[in-house]
Design a protein around this motif. Sequence first.
Motif, short mmCIF file in Angstrom:
data_model
loop_
_atom_site.label_atom_id
_atom_site.label_comp_id
_atom_site.label_asym_id
_atom_site.label_seq_id
_atom_site.Cartn_x
_atom_site.Cartn_y
_atom_site.Cartn_z
N GLY A 98 -2.15 -10.29 10.69
CA GLY A 98 -3.10 -10.06 11.77
C GLY A 98 -4.49 -9.69 11.30
N THR A 99 -4.57 -8.75 10.36
CA THR A 99 -5.86 -8.21 9.93
C THR A 99 -6.39 -8.83 8.64
OG1 THR A 99 -4.88 -6.44 8.60
CG2 THR A 99 -5.21 -6.00 10.96
N GLY A 100 -5.51 -9.43 7.84
CA GLY A 100 -5.92 -9.94 6.55
C GLY A 100 -5.96 -8.88 5.47
N ASP A 101 -5.61 -7.63 5.80
CA ASP A 101 -5.53 -6.58 4.79
C ASP A 101 -4.42 -6.91 3.80
OD1 ASP A 101 -7.54 -5.14 6.04
OD2 ASP A 101 -6.14 -3.95 7.24
N VAL A 102 -4.56 -6.40 2.59
CA VAL A 102 -3.57 -6.62 1.55
C VAL A 102 -2.85 -5.30 1.26
CG1 VAL A 102 -3.20 -7.27 -0.86
CG2 VAL A 102 -4.85 -8.53 0.54
N TYR A 103 -1.52 -5.36 1.22
CA TYR A 103 -0.72 -4.18 0.91
C TYR A 103 0.01 -4.40 -0.41
CZ TYR A 103 -1.30 -2.47 5.71
OH TYR A 103 -1.82 -1.99 6.90
N CYS A 104 0.27 -3.31 -1.13
CA CYS A 104 1.08 -3.40 -2.34
C CYS A 104 1.88 -2.12 -2.52
CB CYS A 104 0.21 -3.65 -3.58
SG CYS A 104 -0.92 -2.33 -4.01
N SER A 105 2.98 -2.23 -3.26
CA SER A 105 3.83 -1.07 -3.54
C SER A 105 3.86 -0.82 -5.04
CB SER A 105 5.26 -1.30 -3.03
OG SER A 105 5.87 -2.38 -3.71
N LEU A 106 4.04 0.46 -5.40
CA LEU A 106 4.22 0.88 -6.79
C LEU A 106 5.63 1.44 -6.95
CD1 LEU A 106 1.06 0.81 -6.54
CD2 LEU A 106 1.03 2.64 -8.24
N ILE A 107 6.18 1.30 -8.15
CA ILE A 107 7.53 1.77 -8.41
C ILE A 107 7.69 3.26 -8.11
CG2 ILE A 107 9.11 2.30 -10.33
CD1 ILE A 107 8.67 -0.45 -11.40
N GLU A 108 6.63 4.04 -8.30
CA GLU A 108 6.75 5.48 -8.07
C GLU A 108 6.94 5.84 -6.60
OE1 GLU A 108 2.17 6.83 -8.62
OE2 GLU A 108 3.01 5.39 -10.03
N GLY A 109 6.92 4.83 -5.70
CA GLY A 109 7.25 5.08 -4.30
C GLY A 109 6.05 5.12 -3.37
N THR A 110 4.91 4.63 -3.81
CA THR A 110 3.71 4.67 -2.98
C THR A 110 3.34 3.27 -2.49
OG1 THR A 110 2.34 4.54 -4.97
CG2 THR A 110 2.77 6.73 -4.06
N ILE A 111 2.65 3.24 -1.35
CA ILE A 111 2.16 1.99 -0.77
C ILE A 111 0.66 2.13 -0.53
CG2 ILE A 111 2.25 0.47 1.26
CD1 ILE A 111 5.21 1.18 1.51
N TYR A 112 -0.09 1.10 -0.94
CA TYR A 112 -1.54 1.10 -0.78
C TYR A 112 -1.98 -0.05 0.11
CZ TYR A 112 -2.53 4.66 -4.30
OH TYR A 112 -2.61 5.85 -4.99
N LYS A 113 -3.10 0.17 0.80
CA LYS A 113 -3.74 -0.87 1.60
C LYS A 113 -5.11 -1.16 0.99
CE LYS A 113 -5.61 -0.12 5.73
NZ LYS A 113 -5.77 0.08 7.19
N ILE A 114 -5.39 -2.44 0.78
CA ILE A 114 -6.69 -2.88 0.28
C ILE A 114 -7.35 -3.68 1.39
CG2 ILE A 114 -7.94 -4.10 -1.54
CD1 ILE A 114 -4.47 -3.67 -2.43
N SER A 115 -8.46 -3.20 1.88
CA SER A 115 -9.12 -3.87 3.00
C SER A 115 -10.56 -4.22 2.64
CB SER A 115 -9.09 -2.97 4.24
OG SER A 115 -9.63 -1.69 3.96
N ARG A 116 -11.14 -5.15 3.41
CA ARG A 116 -12.52 -5.56 3.21
C ARG A 116 -13.24 -5.54 4.56
NH1 ARG A 116 -14.26 -10.26 1.69
NH2 ARG A 116 -15.96 -9.37 0.48
#
Length: 608
Positions: A590-608
């Motif tokens: 919907g938004t075109g934002d990019v999400y990613c996960s790290l093994i340590e259990g965190t989730i990040y959102k990269i937006s423009r």
Amino acid sequence: MNKIIRVLTLVVALLVAIPVFSQKFAILSDIHVTPGNANEQQLKAAVAEINKSDVDVVVLTGDLTNEGSDAQLRNVKSILDSLTKPLYVIPGNHENTWSQSACKTFSDLWGADRFVFNIDSLVVVGMNCGPFMKMGDGHIKQEDLLWLDKTLAERVKPGMKVFSFNHYPINADLDNYRDYVKVLKKYPVITHLGGHYHAWKQYETDGIMGIVVRALDMHNHDYGYTLMDVDLKRDWIQVYNKRIGNEPELMYVYKPNLDYYDTPKPKFQNLVSAGFNVQKVYADNASIFTRLAVDSRNIYFGNSLGYCKAVDKASRQVRWGYKTDAMLFSRPVVGQKYVIVPTADKRLVWLNKTTGKMVWQYKAAGPYVADGIIADGILYQGGYKTFQAWNVDRHKLKWQYDSIGNYCQAEPVVKDGDVIFGAWDTRLRCLDKKTGRLEWSWSNGKSQNLLSPGNVVPVVTSDRVLIVAPDRAATAIDRKTGTQLWRETQARKVRESLGASEDGKVAYAKTMEGMLVAMSTEDSAFNLLWAVDLGMGYEHAPCPILVHNGYIYTGSRQGMLAIVDEKTHQVVVKYEMGSSEVNGFAVDPGTGDVYCSLIEGTIYKISR
């Protein structure tokens, strides 16, 4: 000179005085036994020697096998069962990175992948440290860090000491070693012991003394194991090299150190160009080994406690969770009505997308660790020695291909009438999308499964297929016939991280030197178009590369995000999200934002 004399005097005195109240350990590490190899016979000889010795306990610190297969693990277990001494075992990277049971058989055979026991006033603890079902650094699971702290708090009484074990030493090869050391330094840890390097080494981390011990096979017919005397009364530790059939040789002697300190973490300057925003949006209570799925409302993932979870993007709260019986390694597959979970407990589970309740399940012969994909209402899903196509809404098997020698792992590519995927049996395959019939099969010619294109998402164009693999080669294959067109092994050390431009004309690969290389998908021979240093250093994470709206997204083995402008070839974002491997990227539809996960259990959102 005086210091040397004092040390020599202490060593001589120690050797003359036989310890009376010491705990004696026999330590096996990196035995790498496969049925019929030389190490198998040498392990039997080591077991016979240990049975005749006066050791109190035996610890095996991992790399029992080469590929972590069930047959190899059971063979080692049958040999170790003849030990008459107490035995404690943890897995190594060869049981974790490649495993036909998704790490489950190890725990079934030895009860768990961690241990703790008391021997007089010594608390001995050991834990698995991965990496978990893909190439990467060692990692202590989040739940294991919590368990370690709780366990030592309960067991360590005044006057007691702690002896800790892992397969990896405590250094940067263990991505979250700083978190691990922070827990250990709360308690009187006198020594940390591991293997992995197949070499002797004494070191210290923040004041904690560490020993890296020998492998069973040190080459040149040097077979053996480690003996260790821990004398808490005299406050000395002695480490011996025990070659099979020979007398022990003193390697190290030292007093335990309890004066711990904090080494400052190296400073990292984040680079975030104008227009980008990187933010943490969720932290789980366990490790995350899966990539993410994202729809209009939720983020979906699986964790190391076996939960598939749906997290609301707006509130960042867990909407629902479904518990399985093993760690999850496959990304949940999201359809219109269902979320389908490929599980390591040998099931495909259809969940109600709104409630997370199970609607239907299929029980397989082996675990699922591969990412699946839905195309035109059909789920294309790799498994253990099989590949399946399922009608999602009717949860009905459309076809199944069974001629695979090992397990599938990476997401397949479904394009036009083809399904193209690799497996850990050295082969890349193309199946007919409608029938599952084999169109062609390609092999790199290597005999070792560990060099397979098993965890790479191929780049597929109208007429060819490009892959990179652990054999450190980039290969182009004719899409119609499966004939190899070109193969590049010299210029760059590519591995498993690959992606393509949105027009399909360029393939991007991450090298083991931390470079991003651009290769033409159209030329008749290998053509390196350009390369840029991502600033990652030594690198081997299999994180797939995403190209989105003119930018190339890559992730490292130690939590670094790097984004490259596709036109200028410049790094526009270099951001330290954490310390552990980036699993992969997902685009919000919907938004075109990019999400990613790290093994340590965190989730990040990269937006423009």
